[in-house]
Design an enzyme around this catalytic site. Structure first.
Site, PDB file in Angstrom:
ATOM      1  N   LYS A 163       0.830  -1.209   0.000  1.00 37.87           N
ATOM      2  CA  LYS A 163       0.000   0.000   0.000  1.00 37.87           C
ATOM      3  C   LYS A 163       0.866   1.260   0.000  1.00 37.87           C
ATOM      4  O   LYS A 163       0.579   2.227  -0.706  1.00 37.87           O
ATOM      5  CB  LYS A 163      -0.959  -0.030   1.208  1.00 37.87           C
ATOM      6  CG  LYS A 163      -2.016  -1.124   1.070  1.00 37.87           C
ATOM      7  CD  LYS A 163      -2.813  -1.384   2.335  1.00 37.87           C
ATOM      8  CE  LYS A 163      -3.671  -2.633   2.128  1.00 37.87           C
ATOM      9  NZ  LYS A 163      -4.545  -2.920   3.284  1.00 37.87           N
ATOM     10  N   ASP A 205     -11.481   1.852   3.440  1.00 39.27           N
ATOM     11  CA  ASP A 205     -11.828   0.437   3.274  1.00 39.27           C
ATOM     12  C   ASP A 205     -13.340   0.263   3.089  1.00 39.27           C
ATOM     13  O   ASP A 205     -13.801  -0.804   2.688  1.00 39.27           O
ATOM     14  CB  ASP A 205     -11.386  -0.379   4.504  1.00 39.27           C
ATOM     15  CG  ASP A 205      -9.957  -0.914   4.389  1.00 39.27           C
ATOM     16  OD1 ASP A 205      -9.481  -1.071   3.246  1.00 39.27           O
ATOM     17  OD2 ASP A 205      -9.341  -1.181   5.426  1.00 39.27           O
ATOM     18  N   GLN A 222      -5.010  -2.012   9.371  1.00 36.56           N
ATOM     19  CA  GLN A 222      -4.726  -3.292   8.711  1.00 36.56           C
ATOM     20  C   GLN A 222      -5.337  -4.453   9.499  1.00 36.56           C
ATOM     21  O   GLN A 222      -5.059  -4.602  10.687  1.00 36.56           O
ATOM     22  CB  GLN A 222      -3.205  -3.454   8.561  1.00 36.56           C
ATOM     23  CG  GLN A 222      -2.796  -4.681   7.777  1.00 36.56           C
ATOM     24  CD  GLN A 222      -3.273  -4.642   6.326  1.00 36.56           C
ATOM     25  OE1 GLN A 222      -3.210  -3.611   5.660  1.00 36.56           O
ATOM     26  NE2 GLN A 222      -3.761  -5.749   5.824  1.00 36.56           N
TER      27      GLN A 222
END
Ligand code: BQF
Length: 282
Positions: free
Chosen positions: A52, A119, A96
């Protein structure tokens, strides 16, 4: 033999497009910034976070890693998230997953400002997805849609079968396919006669997390097979859910692992970060 869907190439194209949008924002004095929180030292999580950060660099997005001890409490993590929510220079926030077991995942997801929730796991963003209103979209499912579009593969009227019903892939995937007028079936571990159901699929999407789960006898001749699984085989090599060598002979299109859906997930995260930055300046 199936045509192989090159997720790496499509992800590259998406990222080039994102880079142009980043330039436009920078002309207005806005530097999109993504904050990535990583907790503990899980090697897979480390790899994903590195992917990322690399994608941020390639697109001109500023990345900010917040690395926390594996013993971090829910309260401590909530404090970090609140600070990032209040920080005007941060446009996207992600934590994460998976989180260490002492942390209440639902509380964490609920704490991230919906406008910064790249997300798209927050209930507000899930609700908007359900309603079909313009929204930050979950990265993996939206990456699958972009792959299908890129290869000119229509969804409307097709039998779409998803194996797996997770909040991160299966459920939102169903919603996006439905929005595009697919006829959607979600199969899972309790599904009776799975083979009969997957055998009807024009578009088969596997999000199971088991190497070798999808075999050729489960696949209709000419089907499009999308492998969302990211697993490691006995040799520790990256592999999907699909027995690639045998299914490739039956499918019309197939995604490989690595180089299929995985790179798209990361590219769509970049897309979401730019979208989040724009949302915050409207
Ligand atoms: C590739 C992920 C399971 C659980 C948590 C490229 C990635 C993976 C593969 C990647 C994933 C999977 C990510 C490839 C992010 C996708 O070349 O095939 C990129 O970085 N991903 C994650 O952040 O959390 C996960 C899978």
């Amino acid at each position: 033999m199936a045509q192989i869907i090159d997720g790496k190439a499509v992800a590259q194209a998406v990222k080039e497009n994102v880079a142009r949008k980043v330039e436009q924002l920078q002309e207005r004095g806005i530097r999109p910034c993504l904050a990535v929180i990583i907790i503990g030292d899980d090697p897979a999580s480390r790899t994903y976070v590195n992917n990322k950060k690399k994608a941020c660099e390639a697109t001109g997005i500023l990345s900010k890693e917040i690395s926390l001890d594996k013993e971090t409490t829910t309260e401590q993590l909530l404090n970090v998230i609140n600070e990032l929510n209040d920080d005007m220079s941060v446009h996207g926030i992600l934590c994460q997953l998976p989180l260490p077991k002492q942390i209440d995942e639902n509380k964490i997801i609920a704490a991230i400002s919906p406008e910064k929730d790249v997300d798209a796991f927050h209930a507000l963003n899930v609700g908007r997805l359900f309603q079909g209103v313009q929204n930050l979209q979950p990265c993996t499912p939206s990456g699958v849609i972009v792959l299908l579009d890129y290869y000119g593969l229509p969804i409307e009227g097709k039998n779409c079968v998803i194996i797996g019903r997770s909040n991160i892939v299966g459920k939102p995937m169903a919603m996006l396919l439905l929005q595009r007028n697919g006829t959607v079936t979600v199969a899972h571990s309790k599904t009776a006669d799975l083979k009969a159901i997957t055998g009807m699929a024009d578009i088969l999407i596997s999000a199971v997390g088991k190497p070798g789960f999808v075999t050729a006898d489960m696949v209709k001749e000419g089907a499009i097979v999308i492998d969302v699984g990211i697993n490691r085989d006995e040799q520790g090599k990256l592999c999907g859910d699909v027995c690639f060598d045998e299914v490739e002979k039956k499918a019309s299109f197939i995604t490989p692992v690595p180089g299929g859906v995985g790179p798209m997930t990361v590219a769509m995260l970049m897309e979401n970060t730019v979208r989040a930055a724009r949302l915050q300046y409207q």
